[in-house]
Scaffold this motif. Structure first.
Motif, mmCIF file in Angstrom:
data_model
loop_
_atom_site.group_PDB
_atom_site.id
_atom_site.type_symbol
_atom_site.label_atom_id
_atom_site.label_comp_id
_atom_site.label_asym_id
_atom_site.label_seq_id
_atom_site.Cartn_x
_atom_site.Cartn_y
_atom_site.Cartn_z
ATOM 1 N N LEU A 34 -45.793 14.334 51.263
ATOM 2 C CA LEU A 34 -45.129 15.635 51.319
ATOM 3 C C LEU A 34 -43.781 15.543 52.032
ATOM 4 O O LEU A 34 -42.812 16.202 51.630
ATOM 5 C CB LEU A 34 -46.038 16.645 52.011
ATOM 6 C CG LEU A 34 -47.287 17.049 51.221
ATOM 7 C CD1 LEU A 34 -48.317 17.701 52.136
ATOM 8 C CD2 LEU A 34 -46.937 17.979 50.071
ATOM 9 N N LEU A 35 -43.716 14.758 53.086
ATOM 10 C CA LEU A 35 -42.442 14.559 53.777
ATOM 11 C C LEU A 35 -41.404 13.969 52.828
ATOM 12 O O LEU A 35 -40.238 14.382 52.823
ATOM 13 C CB LEU A 35 -42.632 13.643 54.991
ATOM 14 C CG LEU A 35 -43.425 14.223 56.162
ATOM 15 C CD1 LEU A 35 -43.715 13.133 57.196
ATOM 16 C CD2 LEU A 35 -42.672 15.377 56.810
ATOM 17 N N HIS A 36 -41.833 13.024 52.012
ATOM 18 C CA HIS A 36 -40.921 12.426 51.023
ATOM 19 C C HIS A 36 -40.569 13.440 49.937
ATOM 20 O O HIS A 36 -39.398 13.574 49.545
ATOM 21 C CB HIS A 36 -41.575 11.182 50.401
ATOM 22 C CG HIS A 36 -40.747 10.556 49.334
ATOM 23 N ND1 HIS A 36 -39.607 9.818 49.592
ATOM 24 C CD2 HIS A 36 -40.876 10.585 47.972
ATOM 25 C CE1 HIS A 36 -39.077 9.406 48.455
ATOM 26 N NE2 HIS A 36 -39.826 9.857 47.459
ATOM 27 N N GLN A 37 -41.566 14.183 49.463
ATOM 28 C CA GLN A 37 -41.357 15.156 48.385
ATOM 29 C C GLN A 37 -40.339 16.215 48.778
ATOM 30 O O GLN A 37 -39.502 16.629 47.961
ATOM 31 C CB GLN A 37 -42.696 15.813 48.044
ATOM 32 C CG GLN A 37 -42.629 16.939 47.020
ATOM 33 C CD GLN A 37 -44.014 17.507 46.732
ATOM 34 O OE1 GLN A 37 -44.999 16.779 46.701
ATOM 35 N NE2 GLN A 37 -44.097 18.816 46.539
ATOM 36 N N TRP A 38 -40.389 16.653 50.048
ATOM 37 C CA TRP A 38 -39.507 17.732 50.498
ATOM 38 C C TRP A 38 -38.361 17.240 51.393
ATOM 39 O O TRP A 38 -37.695 18.037 52.045
ATOM 40 C CB TRP A 38 -40.331 18.796 51.224
ATOM 41 C CG TRP A 38 -41.241 19.538 50.268
ATOM 42 C CD1 TRP A 38 -40.995 19.797 48.949
ATOM 43 C CD2 TRP A 38 -42.517 20.131 50.543
ATOM 44 N NE1 TRP A 38 -42.036 20.502 48.386
ATOM 45 C CE2 TRP A 38 -42.991 20.722 49.345
ATOM 46 C CE3 TRP A 38 -43.308 20.215 51.691
ATOM 47 C CZ2 TRP A 38 -44.209 21.392 49.258
ATOM 48 C CZ3 TRP A 38 -44.521 20.878 51.608
ATOM 49 C CH2 TRP A 38 -44.970 21.467 50.413
ATOM 50 N N ALA A 39 -38.161 15.922 51.400
ATOM 51 C CA ALA A 39 -37.025 15.301 52.093
ATOM 52 C C ALA A 39 -36.940 15.755 53.550
ATOM 53 O O ALA A 39 -35.920 16.263 54.012
ATOM 54 C CB ALA A 39 -35.717 15.612 51.362
#
Length: 299
Positions: A34-39
């Motif tokens: 999720l951290l990667h998905q939402w930068a």
């Protein structure tokens, strides 16, 4: 990978069993995705509530937010829908949502809550003003509080033998009448559903905003029970209980622009229902006896 708080891990596994163990095992990887998905980049240690973790983050544009991931449970399904309907009006802003993974990116707020406000009247007024802001038309498909009325009536009738050992019959009859007369047909308005004082938090954009809604369609007066619970720890004596709580409920009703009598009736009914729940949960802290006293003086 994030480090999960040990207390949260233990409580989740205790409450949810094998499903909780599997979810806990998957949670660090899920948060990374999720951290990667939402930068987003984590900026502090992982916090937690009863059913989820909260990670403070910085977004790509430099603004702050929190990533919230909850245990998949029917009670958590409508939280993002409620946030979206409010669009920051009285509640924290919803920036991103991933309903399949029970995840949201939300506005960051302070850790100060309404519990920290020593003036009971001001706390009641804050709750009332927030309730008025949240009372927007309910989005389609939300669970309806009116659907709970039959179960609530059954619960009170089933527990009446025990209750009548502790409260006058008029206390039980009043709660049953409220559910029968007000519970089955309710307004089509969005209701927080869990508006206790720890879910009203200090913010930068507004003085106070709500978090952790359940999201129901129904009568906003249902949330008046928060005023009874929120100030309970500051009651000094039973002698002053009736006047003190009634005053705070009147303040709440006026700030919420709700009928005082309707607010009083719902507060009384929910307080007695809370007493039933407490006795079924073995009541280690004497909650049931206090709730029964409050329900009686509100009758």
């Amino acid at each position: 990978m994030i480090n999960l708080p040990e207390a949260f891990v233990r409580e989740t596994v205790r409450r949810e069993g094998e499903a909780g163990e599997r979810w806990i095992a998957s949670l660090p990887g899920l948060v990374d995705d999720l951290l990667h998905q939402w930068a987003c980049t984590p900026t502090g240690p992982v916090m937690h509530g009863k059913v989820g973790v909260v990670v403070p983050v910085r977004r790509r544009d430099g603004s702050t937010a929190v990533l919230k991931v909850s245990f998949p449970h029917p009670g958590n399904v409508d939280e993002p829908t409620a946030y979206a309907a409010w669009a920051g009006r009285g509640a924290v802003c919803l920036y991103e949502r991933d309903d399949a993974r029970f995840a949201m990116l939300l506005e960051q707020v302070e850790q100060t809550t309404l519990v920290d406000v020593e003036d009971d009247d001001e706390a009641a007024a804050v709750c009332g003003r927030i309730t008025r802001l949240l009372a927007v038309p309910a989005p389609p498909g939300l669970r309806r509080l009116s659907d709970r009325a039959e179960g609530q009536e059954h619960e009170l009738r089933a527990a009446s033998g025990t209750l009548l050992s502790h409260v006058p019959r008029r206390t039980v009859d009043a709660a049953l009448a409220t559910i029968r007369e007000l519970g089955r047909e309710q307004p089509d308005l969005l209701v927080h559903g869990d508006l206790h004082y720890e879910n009203v938090v200090r913010a930068n954009r507004e003085p106070w905003l709500v978090i952790d809604p359940k999201g129901f369609a129904g009568d906003p007066a249902n949330d008046a029970f928060s005023v009874v619970v929120g100030g309970a720890q500051r009651q000094l004596s039973l002698d002053s209980l009736c006047a003190h709580i009634r005053r705070r409920l009147a303040i709440f009703a006026d700030a919420a622009e709700l009928d005082r009598e309707r607010v009083l009736r719902w507060a009384q009914a929910h307080t007695l229902l809370h007493a039933c729940w407490a006795r079924n949960a073995s009541d280690p802290e004497g909650t049931a006896a206090f709730a029964e006293q409050v329900a009686t003086v509100l009758t």
